[in-house]
Write an enzyme that holds these catalytic residues in place. Sequence first.
Site, PDB file in Angstrom:
ATOM      1  N   GLY A  10     -52.189 -59.162  -2.892  1.00  0.00           N
ATOM      2  CA  GLY A  10     -52.238 -57.896  -3.615  1.00  0.00           C
ATOM      3  C   GLY A  10     -51.836 -58.117  -5.069  1.00  0.00           C
ATOM      4  NE  ARG A  71     -53.983 -58.288   1.090  1.00  0.00           N
ATOM      5  CZ  ARG A  71     -52.776 -58.244   0.529  1.00  0.00           C
ATOM      6  NH1 ARG A  71     -52.038 -59.322   0.462  1.00  0.00           N
ATOM      7  NH2 ARG A  71     -52.310 -57.110   0.037  1.00  0.00           N
ATOM      8  CG  ASP A 102     -45.232 -64.109   2.859  1.00  0.00           C
ATOM      9  OD1 ASP A 102     -45.657 -63.094   2.282  1.00  0.00           O
ATOM     10  OD2 ASP A 102     -45.291 -64.249   4.094  1.00  0.00           O
ATOM     11  CB  SER A 104     -50.302 -66.728  -2.348  1.00  0.00           C
ATOM     12  OG  SER A 104     -50.744 -65.399  -2.171  1.00  0.00           O
ATOM     13  CB  THR A 125     -45.595 -59.693  -3.789  1.00  0.00           C
ATOM     14  OG1 THR A 125     -45.500 -58.556  -2.904  1.00  0.00           O
ATOM     15  CG2 THR A 125     -44.313 -60.495  -3.644  1.00  0.00           C
ATOM     16  CG  ASP A 127     -44.676 -55.790  -0.629  1.00  0.00           C
ATOM     17  OD1 ASP A 127     -44.956 -54.732  -1.229  1.00  0.00           O
ATOM     18  OD2 ASP A 127     -45.431 -56.300   0.225  1.00  0.00           O
ATOM     19  CG  ASP A 129     -42.114 -59.356   0.840  1.00  0.00           C
ATOM     20  OD1 ASP A 129     -42.571 -59.858  -0.212  1.00  0.00           O
ATOM     21  OD2 ASP A 129     -42.835 -59.020   1.794  1.00  0.00           O
ATOM     22  NE  ARG A 162     -44.796 -25.750  -0.578  1.00  0.00           N
ATOM     23  CZ  ARG A 162     -45.900 -25.498  -1.263  1.00  0.00           C
ATOM     24  NH1 ARG A 162     -46.324 -26.331  -2.179  1.00  0.00           N
ATOM     25  NH2 ARG A 162     -46.596 -24.412  -1.007  1.00  0.00           N
ATOM     26  NE  ARG A 171     -48.411 -57.120   3.582  1.00  0.00           N
ATOM     27  CZ  ARG A 171     -49.719 -56.954   3.784  1.00  0.00           C
ATOM     28  NH1 ARG A 171     -50.157 -56.636   4.977  1.00  0.00           N
ATOM     29  NH2 ARG A 171     -50.573 -57.101   2.802  1.00  0.00           N
ATOM     30  N   GLY A 185     -32.427 -39.923  -6.402  1.00  0.00           N
ATOM     31  CA  GLY A 185     -31.494 -38.956  -5.827  1.00  0.00           C
ATOM     32  C   GLY A 185     -32.149 -38.254  -4.649  1.00  0.00           C
ATOM     33  CD  GLU A 223     -47.080 -50.392   3.134  1.00  0.00           C
ATOM     34  OE1 GLU A 223     -48.183 -49.999   3.549  1.00  0.00           O
ATOM     35  OE2 GLU A 223     -46.958 -51.256   2.251  1.00  0.00           O
ATOM     36  NE  ARG A 247     -46.899 -27.582   2.263  1.00  0.00           N
ATOM     37  CZ  ARG A 247     -47.785 -26.887   1.547  1.00  0.00           C
ATOM     38  NH1 ARG A 247     -48.691 -27.486   0.827  1.00  0.00           N
ATOM     39  NH2 ARG A 247     -47.756 -25.557   1.571  1.00  0.00           N
ATOM     40  CG  LEU A 254     -49.738 -43.992  -7.373  1.00  0.00           C
ATOM     41  CD1 LEU A 254     -48.465 -44.137  -8.183  1.00  0.00           C
ATOM     42  CD2 LEU A 254     -50.158 -42.546  -7.343  1.00  0.00           C
TER      43      LEU A 254
HETATM   44  O1  F6P Z   1     -48.104 -56.850  -0.621  1.00  0.00           O
HETATM   45  C1  F6P Z   1     -48.326 -55.860  -1.543  1.00  0.00           C
HETATM   46  C2  F6P Z   1     -48.917 -54.643  -0.868  1.00  0.00           C
HETATM   47  O2  F6P Z   1     -49.153 -53.656  -1.855  1.00  0.00           O
HETATM   48  C3  F6P Z   1     -48.057 -54.050   0.256  1.00  0.00           C
HETATM   49  O3  F6P Z   1     -47.006 -53.265  -0.234  1.00  0.00           O
HETATM   50  C4  F6P Z   1     -49.101 -53.293   1.030  1.00  0.00           C
HETATM   51  O4  F6P Z   1     -48.719 -53.161   2.390  1.00  0.00           O
HETATM   52  C5  F6P Z   1     -50.314 -54.170   0.911  1.00  0.00           C
HETATM   53  O5  F6P Z   1     -50.137 -54.956  -0.249  1.00  0.00           O
HETATM   54  C6  F6P Z   1     -51.612 -53.434   0.822  1.00  0.00           C
HETATM   55  O6  F6P Z   1     -52.614 -54.372   0.727  1.00  0.00           O
HETATM   56  P1  F6P Z   1     -54.146 -54.014   0.459  1.00  0.00           P
HETATM   57  O7  F6P Z   1     -54.276 -53.574  -0.966  1.00  0.00           O
HETATM   58  O8  F6P Z   1     -54.865 -55.292   0.721  1.00  0.00           O
HETATM   59  O9  F6P Z   1     -54.504 -52.928   1.418  1.00  0.00           O
END
Ligand code: F6P
Length: 327
Positions: A10, A71, A102, A104, A125, A127, A129, A162, A171, A185, A223, A247, A254
């Site tokens: 990504g 990827r 990781d 890559s 990345t 993330d 991570d 709301r 991920r 906050g 997610e 909601r 983005l």
């Molecule tokens: O690894 C970065 C990331 O944006 C994650 O946060 C997300 O789960 C994933 O890539 C989404 O990947 P793609 O754009 O291939 O759907």
Amino acid sequence: MKIGVLCSGGDAPGMNAALRAVVLTAAEGGAQVEGILFGFDGLIDNQTAPLLPEAVAGLARHGGAFIGSARSPRFLEKDSRQQAAEHCRQKGLEALVVIGGDGSYRGAAVFEEETGIPCVGLPGTIDNDLEGTEYTIGFQTAVQTALEAVDKVMDTAESHGRVFVVEVMGRDAGHIAANTAAAAGAHAVLIPEVPHQVPALLEFFKRYQGAMRRRPIIIIYSEGESEVGREDLVRNLRTSFPQLDVRSLVLGHLQRGGPPVAADRILAARLGREAVLALSRGFSGMGLGIRQGQLVHTPLAQCKKRQLPPEAYLLELSSLGLQEWKF
Ligand code: F6P
């Protein structure tokens, strides 16, 4: 020396700043850089383009990856990697800089081992991570982007009283969620690293639902959260608390776009420059990163997906907002 550079996985804000630093540092030392288009696929398909210093002028402020990122399931196959190595030899590429996460890094480690072509990894990345660095390129921008979105949602949540469940990326990692929630906050955060959070959250709602009516409530949902799906959570809240207007919002891709924040630009430039310097000194097989402000090199094989949860203080701050209804 001729170096190939590619972005993989990504995209992440700051990848362009890293590319710029690689190209300009190489130029400083008299080396050439070839951009490999759309990650390892570009190497397999022999799609590359020379990156001259003028091509990267002003690039640091742009999000995305201007040479493309992808990827590459094909790179998991040995035949494809051999083809990629053959193309490296044809183009005279003596080393590779791989910017990605990781997966890559795994590809780069296997490629170097099989072909002897030196590889260096840069952590790209959103993330955050990856082992071998405290921060990955793109993370701080993704948090800032998510924060700005949540601030805006908070305005309308306040106006209408709301509840918003806001899903952020990451991920399997809750770093974007925990940092966004702490900064915004928010009233609660749900992340994959912390189990059994939902009963306590529902209990709190049950106890304070009277006070919560017509008040803004922001729940940041990562997610990768597996205890409860976002839609199930929203359904549950709507059924259990019909007087609350619940909601749901998914921030999605983005979070991967936009101009990188200063911290990402500086991190990317520092690591991109170091990649070229390290290769020219004969170092390879390393993932580059920053620890306690210092540049560190970690063997690519050790730069796995980081399992470290977000720090406890972030989680404490992320649910501090719940106290608003106790009085
Ligand atoms: O690894 C970065 C990331 O944006 C994650 O946060 C997300 O789960 C994933 O890539 C989404 O990947 P793609 O754009 O291939 O759907």
